[in-house]
Design an enzyme around this catalytic site. Structure first.
Site, PDB file in Angstrom:
ATOM      1  N   GLN A 143       2.508  -5.758  -3.585  1.00  0.00           N
ATOM      2  CA  GLN A 143       2.321  -6.619  -1.712  1.00  0.00           C
ATOM      3  C   GLN A 143       4.290  -5.635  -1.505  1.00  0.00           C
ATOM      4  OE1 GLN A 143       1.773  -9.579  -3.459  1.00  0.00           O
ATOM      5  NE2 GLN A 143      -0.243  -8.979  -2.841  1.00  0.00           N
ATOM      6  N   ASP A 190       0.823  -1.035  -0.029  1.00  0.00           N
ATOM      7  CA  ASP A 190       0.094   0.161   0.237  1.00  0.00           C
ATOM      8  C   ASP A 190       0.903   1.183   0.306  1.00  0.00           C
ATOM      9  OD1 ASP A 190      -1.721  -1.478  -0.087  1.00  0.00           O
ATOM     10  OD2 ASP A 190      -2.170  -1.723   2.658  1.00  0.00           O
ATOM     11  N   GLY A 249       1.181   2.603  -2.830  1.00  0.00           N
ATOM     12  CA  GLY A 249       0.636   3.739  -3.550  1.00  0.00           C
ATOM     13  C   GLY A 249       1.633   3.667  -4.655  1.00  0.00           C
ATOM     14  N   LYS A 250       1.966   2.169  -4.894  1.00  0.00           N
ATOM     15  CA  LYS A 250       2.419   1.865  -6.271  1.00  0.00           C
ATOM     16  C   LYS A 250       1.908   2.320  -7.669  1.00  0.00           C
ATOM     17  CE  LYS A 250       2.650  -1.865  -4.717  1.00  0.00           C
ATOM     18  NZ  LYS A 250       2.012  -2.485  -3.063  1.00  0.00           N
ATOM     19  N   ASN A 275      -5.332 -10.376  -3.763  1.00  0.00           N
ATOM     20  CA  ASN A 275      -4.917  -9.505  -2.143  1.00  0.00           C
ATOM     21  C   ASN A 275      -4.742  -8.467  -2.372  1.00  0.00           C
ATOM     22  OD1 ASN A 275      -2.837 -10.557  -3.748  1.00  0.00           O
ATOM     23  ND2 ASN A 275      -0.824 -11.766  -1.590  1.00  0.00           N
ATOM     24  N   ARG A 288       2.673 -29.356  -6.350  1.00  0.00           N
ATOM     25  CA  ARG A 288       2.930 -29.288  -8.066  1.00  0.00           C
ATOM     26  C   ARG A 288       0.977 -30.676  -7.882  1.00  0.00           C
ATOM     27  NH1 ARG A 288       8.387 -32.272  -7.318  1.00  0.00           N
ATOM     28  NH2 ARG A 288       6.931 -32.736  -5.542  1.00  0.00           N
ATOM     29  N   SER A 341       5.430  12.264  -4.016  1.00  0.00           N
ATOM     30  CA  SER A 341       4.306  12.328  -3.854  1.00  0.00           C
ATOM     31  C   SER A 341       3.523  13.177  -3.588  1.00  0.00           C
ATOM     32  CB  SER A 341       3.731  11.168  -4.447  1.00  0.00           C
ATOM     33  OG  SER A 341       1.983  10.983  -4.805  1.00  0.00           O
ATOM     34  N   THR A 342       2.043  14.186  -3.800  1.00  0.00           N
ATOM     35  CA  THR A 342       2.044  15.388  -2.554  1.00  0.00           C
ATOM     36  C   THR A 342       0.445  14.557  -3.116  1.00  0.00           C
ATOM     37  OG1 THR A 342       2.041  16.784  -4.047  1.00  0.00           O
ATOM     38  CG2 THR A 342       3.702  16.826  -2.688  1.00  0.00           C
ATOM     39  N   GLY A 343       0.290  13.836  -3.395  1.00  0.00           N
ATOM     40  CA  GLY A 343      -1.934  13.687  -3.179  1.00  0.00           C
ATOM     41  C   GLY A 343      -1.988  12.589  -3.875  1.00  0.00           C
ATOM     42  N   GLY A 380      -4.650  -4.253  -4.198  1.00  0.00           N
ATOM     43  CA  GLY A 380      -5.191  -3.284  -4.365  1.00  0.00           C
ATOM     44  C   GLY A 380      -4.504  -2.178  -4.754  1.00  0.00           C
ATOM     45  N   HIS A 381      -4.638  -1.952  -5.455  1.00  0.00           N
ATOM     46  CA  HIS A 381      -3.611  -0.345  -6.192  1.00  0.00           C
ATOM     47  C   HIS A 381      -4.693   1.209  -6.129  1.00  0.00           C
ATOM     48  CE1 HIS A 381      -0.568  -3.762  -7.512  1.00  0.00           C
ATOM     49  NE2 HIS A 381      -0.625  -3.481  -5.678  1.00  0.00           N
ATOM     50  N   THR A 418       3.101 -12.395   2.991  1.00  0.00           N
ATOM     51  CA  THR A 418       2.079 -13.618   1.901  1.00  0.00           C
ATOM     52  C   THR A 418       3.154 -13.894   0.993  1.00  0.00           C
ATOM     53  OG1 THR A 418       0.884 -12.946  -0.209  1.00  0.00           O
ATOM     54  CG2 THR A 418       3.060 -12.156   0.427  1.00  0.00           C
ATOM     55  N   THR A 425      -9.258  -4.587   1.298  1.00  0.00           N
ATOM     56  CA  THR A 425     -10.692  -5.628   2.525  1.00  0.00           C
ATOM     57  C   THR A 425     -11.011  -4.257   3.398  1.00  0.00           C
ATOM     58  OG1 THR A 425      -8.482  -6.054   4.079  1.00  0.00           O
ATOM     59  CG2 THR A 425      -8.929  -7.381   3.285  1.00  0.00           C
TER      60      THR A 425
HETATM   61  P1  GDP Z   1      -0.390   0.391  -3.759  1.00  0.00           P
HETATM   62  O1  GDP Z   1      -1.131  -0.841  -3.228  1.00  0.00           O
HETATM   63  O2  GDP Z   1       0.673   0.490  -3.332  1.00  0.00           O
HETATM   64  O3  GDP Z   1      -0.892   0.515  -4.938  1.00  0.00           O
HETATM   65  O4  GDP Z   1      -1.633   1.467  -2.728  1.00  0.00           O
HETATM   66  P2  GDP Z   1      -3.151   1.650  -2.188  1.00  0.00           P
HETATM   67  O5  GDP Z   1      -3.805   1.976  -3.392  1.00  0.00           O
HETATM   68  O6  GDP Z   1      -3.509   0.845  -1.830  1.00  0.00           O
HETATM   69  O7  GDP Z   1      -2.607   2.643  -1.171  1.00  0.00           O
HETATM   70  C1  GDP Z   1      -2.563   4.329  -1.523  1.00  0.00           C
HETATM   71  C2  GDP Z   1      -3.597   5.315  -0.733  1.00  0.00           C
HETATM   72  O8  GDP Z   1      -3.375   5.900  -0.627  1.00  0.00           O
HETATM   73  C3  GDP Z   1      -4.450   4.943  -1.835  1.00  0.00           C
HETATM   74  O9  GDP Z   1      -5.900   5.841  -1.460  1.00  0.00           O
HETATM   75  C4  GDP Z   1      -3.792   6.662  -2.546  1.00  0.00           C
HETATM   76  O10 GDP Z   1      -5.370   6.975  -3.097  1.00  0.00           O
HETATM   77  C5  GDP Z   1      -3.624   6.890  -1.587  1.00  0.00           C
HETATM   78  N1  GDP Z   1      -2.071   7.970  -2.440  1.00  0.00           N
HETATM   79  C6  GDP Z   1      -1.420   7.380  -2.925  1.00  0.00           C
HETATM   80  N2  GDP Z   1      -0.666   8.264  -3.130  1.00  0.00           N
HETATM   81  C7  GDP Z   1      -0.669   9.771  -2.616  1.00  0.00           C
HETATM   82  C8  GDP Z   1       0.090  11.110  -1.781  1.00  0.00           C
HETATM   83  O11 GDP Z   1       1.031  11.396  -2.246  1.00  0.00           O
HETATM   84  N3  GDP Z   1      -0.551  11.226  -0.877  1.00  0.00           N
HETATM   85  C9  GDP Z   1      -1.965  11.101  -0.753  1.00  0.00           C
HETATM   86  N4  GDP Z   1      -2.513  12.144   0.731  1.00  0.00           N
HETATM   87  N5  GDP Z   1      -2.734  10.292  -1.112  1.00  0.00           N
HETATM   88  C10 GDP Z   1      -2.138   8.762  -1.461  1.00  0.00           C
HETATM   89  P1  IMO Z   2      -0.772  -3.971  -2.219  1.00  0.00           P
HETATM   90  O1  IMO Z   2      -0.643  -4.529  -3.477  1.00  0.00           O
HETATM   91  C1  IMO Z   2      -0.815  -4.795   2.124  1.00  0.00           C
HETATM   92  C2  IMO Z   2      -0.948  -8.696   4.017  1.00  0.00           C
HETATM   93  C3  IMO Z   2      -2.546  -9.167   4.110  1.00  0.00           C
HETATM   94  C4  IMO Z   2      -1.673 -10.576   5.644  1.00  0.00           C
HETATM   95  C5  IMO Z   2      -0.534 -10.677   4.524  1.00  0.00           C
HETATM   96  C6  IMO Z   2      -0.852 -12.375   4.033  1.00  0.00           C
HETATM   97  O2  IMO Z   2      -1.748  -3.354  -2.515  1.00  0.00           O
HETATM   98  O3  IMO Z   2       0.140  -3.284  -1.942  1.00  0.00           O
HETATM   99  P2  IMO Z   2      -2.274 -12.588   1.787  1.00  0.00           P
HETATM  100  O4  IMO Z   2      -4.334 -12.246   1.246  1.00  0.00           O
HETATM  101  O5  IMO Z   2      -1.481 -12.532   0.846  1.00  0.00           O
HETATM  102  O6  IMO Z   2      -2.210 -14.391   2.002  1.00  0.00           O
HETATM  103  O7  IMO Z   2      -1.892 -11.836   3.730  1.00  0.00           O
HETATM  104  O8  IMO Z   2       0.009  -9.997   3.464  1.00  0.00           O
HETATM  105  N1  IMO Z   2      -1.449  -7.946   2.591  1.00  0.00           N
HETATM  106  C7  IMO Z   2      -1.104  -6.860   1.829  1.00  0.00           C
HETATM  107  N2  IMO Z   2      -0.965  -5.538   2.595  1.00  0.00           N
HETATM  108  N3  IMO Z   2      -1.140  -4.840   0.302  1.00  0.00           N
HETATM  109  C8  IMO Z   2      -1.413  -5.625  -0.163  1.00  0.00           C
HETATM  110  O9  IMO Z   2      -1.006  -5.701  -1.091  1.00  0.00           O
HETATM  111  C9  IMO Z   2      -1.376  -6.741   0.732  1.00  0.00           C
HETATM  112  N4  IMO Z   2      -1.798  -8.359  -0.052  1.00  0.00           N
HETATM  113  C10 IMO Z   2      -1.698  -8.599   1.050  1.00  0.00           C
HETATM  114  O10 IMO Z   2      -3.255  -8.035   5.187  1.00  0.00           O
HETATM  115  O11 IMO Z   2      -1.116  -8.958   6.632  1.00  0.00           O
HETATM  116 MG    MG Z   3      -2.673  -1.602  -1.607  1.00  0.00          MG
END
Ligand code: GDP
Ligand code: IMO
Ligand code: MG
Length: 428
Positions: free
Chosen positions: A226, A14, A16-17, A39, A144, A410-412, A41-42, A241, A303
């Site tokens: 992840q 999470d 911010g990928k 699993n 396997r 990144s600033t938003g 969530g981008h 994971t 989730t």
């Molecule tokens: P990812 O799994 O690495 O793609 O990250 P997620 O999307 O799960 O979580 C990142 C959260 O931060 C999302 O709600 C994005 O919209 C938000 N986000 C990303 N970059 C920034 C930033 O620079 N500032 C703020 N405030 N939010 C950001």
């Molecule tokens: P993105 O790509 C944050 C965490 C779960 C748990 C552990 C194992 O959005 O960054 P799993 O369901 O993979 O067996 O759970 O890994 N986890 C993540 N945490 N961002 C994710 O993906 C994650 N994918 C799995 O919360 O701790």
């Molecule tokens: Mg995520």
């Protein structure tokens, strides 16, 4: 030869990928997922519209990008179909710009049942998985026993394979976890429809990507899911994971060779978050933690669970930078620190170790450096000069500690809310 870049998370996911990949994607011809499953969530925010992707690569909002799900990804047929339909309902053409490897292992309902039964049986020791069957699906691959996508095209054969797999897992569900067995009928029916649906975009992606790789005018981006601290081998085991999340996994997850990778971009938040259980040395269980969570809107994209928040951990980050051979750092969510009076950075622990094992991490006590906060709004600032001096000092400090260039801040959440410090040259 093509120019190939990997984008990986350097913390516990999470970072911010999704935002970074989407903002970079206009420079690329292909965006490829190589590990993990739904699993992930981008989150992508374009013109105030939010899109959360779980399986589809984050190049999907760019018209000229071909998106590839390579064989390192564990694939839930139902969730792939739902995600495609949901985007297409919003006017985004997906089908003609998506290829899926015929060697993806499938996530079946019995994997989900097992994931959940295990978590229930672990009680307080649970991993806090996303409950989506990721672990059991990868286990089946390694055992396997797993069902791969190309196996579903011949119904009788496929049904026999499903019976074998279900016999095995239902035995454990009933006799070890004391839960109900899962009926194989539903997945057999689902796969019958799915076979027709997926056929046009099924691909031998190893050959396809190698063909593209021969072309000097092609640029490919490999999108990690992840984060490095969730890696099955070097993460905070067992609170990880079930896939390798590092840049090195591009080779096993796509079939390209290690020397085919030109650049590795690491993404890190200006603080740290974690969803699920496991050690987190810099975690803040106080007002500051709550402030980060609310300003950063720290709720899991998959989730909806609240994310645990804490200070930036430079020790862990330096390790992740090495594990991935990071060439450029993308720092995200600087704006979330805007209202923090004193910003802390963890620069050491009370003991030195490079172990990944969670029971060692539990004993780490962070040592902090303190910096004066900036107490000014940085959201949507787009040049370094416009940043408040204390925010610039924070960036300088990080660069000094991390020994890798911070290429962008990144600033938003939105696609364009970023400061380019080291603009990409025409060839990178
Ligand atoms: P990812 O799994 O690495 O793609 O990250 P997620 O999307 O799960 O979580 C990142 C959260 O931060 C999302 O709600 C994005 O919209 C938000 N986000 C990303 N970059 C920034 C930033 O620079 N500032 C703020 N405030 N939010 C950001
Ligand atoms: P993105 O790509 C944050 C965490 C779960 C748990 C552990 C194992 O959005 O960054 P799993 O369901 O993979 O067996 O759970 O890994 N986890 C993540 N945490 N961002 C994710 O993906 C994650 N994918 C799995 O919360 O701790
Ligand atoms: Mg995520």
């Amino acid at each position: 030869m093509a120019h190939n870049t990997v984008v990986v998370g350097l913390q516990w996911g999470d970072e911010g990928k999704g935002k970074i990949v989407d903002s970079l994607a206009d420079r690329f011809d292909f965006v490829v997922r190589f590990q993990g499953g739904h699993n992930a969530g981008h989150t992508l925010t374009v013109n105030s519209h939010k899109t959360v992707l779980h399986l589809l690569p984050s190049g999907i909002l760019r018209d000229d990008v071909t998106n590839v799900i390579a064989h390192g990804v564990v694939l839930s047929p139902k969730d792939l179909v739902n995600e495609i339909f949901s985007l297409e309902q919003n006017g985004i053409e997906v089908f003609s710009r998506l290829l899926v490897s015929m060697d993806c292992p499938l996530i079946l309902p019995c994997h989900i049942a097992l994931d959940q039964a295990r978590e229930n049986s672990l009680g307080k020791k649970k991993i806090g998985t996303t409950g989506r069957g990721i672990g059991p699906a990868y286990e089946d691959k390694v055992a396997r026993r797993g069902l791969k996508l190309h196996e579903i095209v011949e119904p009788d054969y496929c049904n026999a394979r499903i019976d074998e797999i279900y016999d095995y897992h239902n035995f454990w569900l009933e006799n070890y976890y004391n839960t109900k067995p899962v009926d194989a009928y539903i997945i057999k029916e689902q796969l019958r429809e799915f076979t027709e649906f997926i056929q046009p975009i099924l691909s031998d992606t190893v050959t396809y990507l190698h063909d593209q790789n021969q072309r000097s005018d092609v640029r490919m981006l490999f999108e990690g899911a992840q984060g490095s601290l969730l890696d099955i081998d070097v993460g905070t085991y067992p609170f990880v994971t079930s896939s390798n999340t590092l840049a090195g996994a591009v080779t096993t997850g796509t079939g390209l060779g290690p020397l085919d990778i030109n650049e590795v971009y690491g993404v890190a938040k200006a603080y740290t978050t974690r969803v699920g259980s496991g050690p987190f040395p810099t975690e803040l269980n106080d007002e500051t933690g709550t402030k980060l969570a609310s300003r950063g809107n720290e709720f899991g994209s998959t989730t909806g669970r609240p994310r645990r928040c804490g200070w930036l951990d430079v020790v862990a980050l330096r390790r992740a930078i090495k594990l991935n051979s990071v060439t450029r750092l993308y720092l995200t969510k600087l704006d979330v620190l805007d209202q923090i009076k004193t910003v802390k950075i963890c620069v050491g622990y009370n003991e030195t170790t490079s172990t990944a094992s969670a029971d060692r991490w539990e004993h780490f006590e962070p040592e902090y450096e303190e910096l004066a906060g900036w107490m000014l709004d940085t959201s949507n600032i787009d040049t370094l000069e416009k940043l408040p001096p204390n925010a610039q000092a924070f960036i300088d400090k990080l660069e000094q500690l991390l020994e890798v260039p911070i290429a962008s801040i990144s600033t938003g959440p939105s696609r364009d809310a970023r400061i380019e410090i080291e603009p990409l040259s025409a060839t990178t």
